[in-house]
Write a protein that holds these residues in place. Structure first.
Motif, PDB file in Angstrom:
ATOM      1  N   LYS A 224       0.965  -1.261  -0.348  1.00  0.00           N
ATOM      2  CA  LYS A 224       0.212   0.200  -0.070  1.00  0.00           C
ATOM      3  C   LYS A 224       1.114   1.116  -0.358  1.00  0.00           C
ATOM      4  O   LYS A 224       0.648   2.296  -0.347  1.00  0.00           O
ATOM      5  N   ALA A 233      -2.624   6.318  -4.877  1.00  0.00           N
ATOM      6  CA  ALA A 233      -3.995   5.596  -5.057  1.00  0.00           C
ATOM      7  C   ALA A 233      -4.014   4.822  -3.563  1.00  0.00           C
ATOM      8  O   ALA A 233      -2.913   4.845  -3.337  1.00  0.00           O
ATOM      9  N   ALA A 235      -5.097   2.625  -1.207  1.00  0.00           N
ATOM     10  CA  ALA A 235      -5.307   0.798  -1.582  1.00  0.00           C
ATOM     11  C   ALA A 235      -5.311   0.088  -0.044  1.00  0.00           C
ATOM     12  O   ALA A 235      -4.583   0.299   0.860  1.00  0.00           O
ATOM     13  N   TYR A 249      -9.494  -1.075  -3.885  1.00  0.00           N
ATOM     14  CA  TYR A 249      -9.267   0.663  -4.206  1.00  0.00           C
ATOM     15  C   TYR A 249      -9.741   1.323  -2.936  1.00  0.00           C
ATOM     16  O   TYR A 249     -10.625   0.845  -2.987  1.00  0.00           O
TER      17      TYR A 249
END
Length: 251
Positions: A224, A233, A235, A249
């Motif tokens: 992550k 992003a 996640a 996500y």
């Protein structure tokens, strides 16, 4: 088997690749991931022998590319580009015959070994019976299978693919990646979908701004923290029963 050492590439004074060292092992699927503009396509072109690096050297079987003939290299490495559309109306058979070019001399006849290679390539991509179809009449997934078959007609040991699932629906994407997995070749593949890389690759190499950030098994690279830092992003990572990570996500 296929080794790039300290690969750098500069185009119009812009650094595209910066001191990348990477090895593709025998019968391994090595995925190349990274955000847009990371240098994935350029790296594949260098490893395919299509682009000469500004610095560094790519070698195959401990022999530098500079000491390989173009014909012999083409017999060993096949490259499927991201946009492999033909420039004219040709049928499937003609497209696959082009894949035999490295094995042919000027005006040499079509031999039984050429026909065997063509038919074997069609069989491996489940496209037998499509020989007379025009390429531009095929679906996106069927076209991609033929592009892969054309590469397989070269009888390569190494297959290099640049985002082969781009613009395909999810079913076709999984079919294409499963097909590639079953070939038993050494495969260098750029992938946009991180979960696909986790599912199908033995190792993953992460590029960012032309530099190799990390490489290793999917669970080692796809964390992550790595996804947040390099893809911006959020996640969560779930480890599946098969030991591979699955990325979910978060908004």
């Amino acid at each position: 088997m296929l080794v790039g050492e300290h690969i750098s590439l500069e185009i119009d004074r812009h650094t595209i690749l910066d001191d990348v060292t990477l090895t593709l092992k025998d019968q391994e699927i090595l995925g190349i991931i990274g955000p847009n503009g990371a240098g994935k396509s350029s790296l594949l072109s260098v490893f395919a022998g299509l682009v000469r690096p500004t610095e560094g050297e790519v070698s195959l079987d401990d022999i530098a590319f500079s000491n390989w003939s173009r014909q012999k290299l083409a017999k060993t490495i096949a490259f499927v580009e991201q946009q492999a559309e033909p420039h004219e109306r040709i049928d499937v058979r003609h497209a696959l015959e082009i894949g035999r070019t490295p094995h042919k001399r000027l005006l040499s006849p079509w031999l039984p070994e050429d026909e065997d290679a063509l038919q074997d390539a069609l069989l491996k991509v489940n496209m037998k019976g499509f020989e007379k179809r025009l390429l531009n009449s095929l679906s996106g997934g069927e076209k991609q299978r033929i592009h892969i078959a054309r590469a397989l007609a070269q009888k390569p040991r190494i297959l290099i693919l640049d985002e082969p699932t781009n613009h395909l629906d999810i079913g076709c994407q999984l079919e294409i990646l499963s097909l590639i997995r079953k070939l038993g070749l050494s495969v260098l593949i750029a992938l946009h979908d991180l979960n696909h890389a986790a599912m199908f690759c033995d190792r993953i190499a992460l590029l960012q701004h032309g530099r190799l950030i990390n490489s290793g098994k999917p669970e080692e690279v796809l964390t992550k923290e790595t996804i947040l830092t390099n893809f911006h992003a959020n996640a969560e990572i779930e480890m599946l029963e098969n030991g591979r990570p699955h990325i979910r996500y978060l908004l």
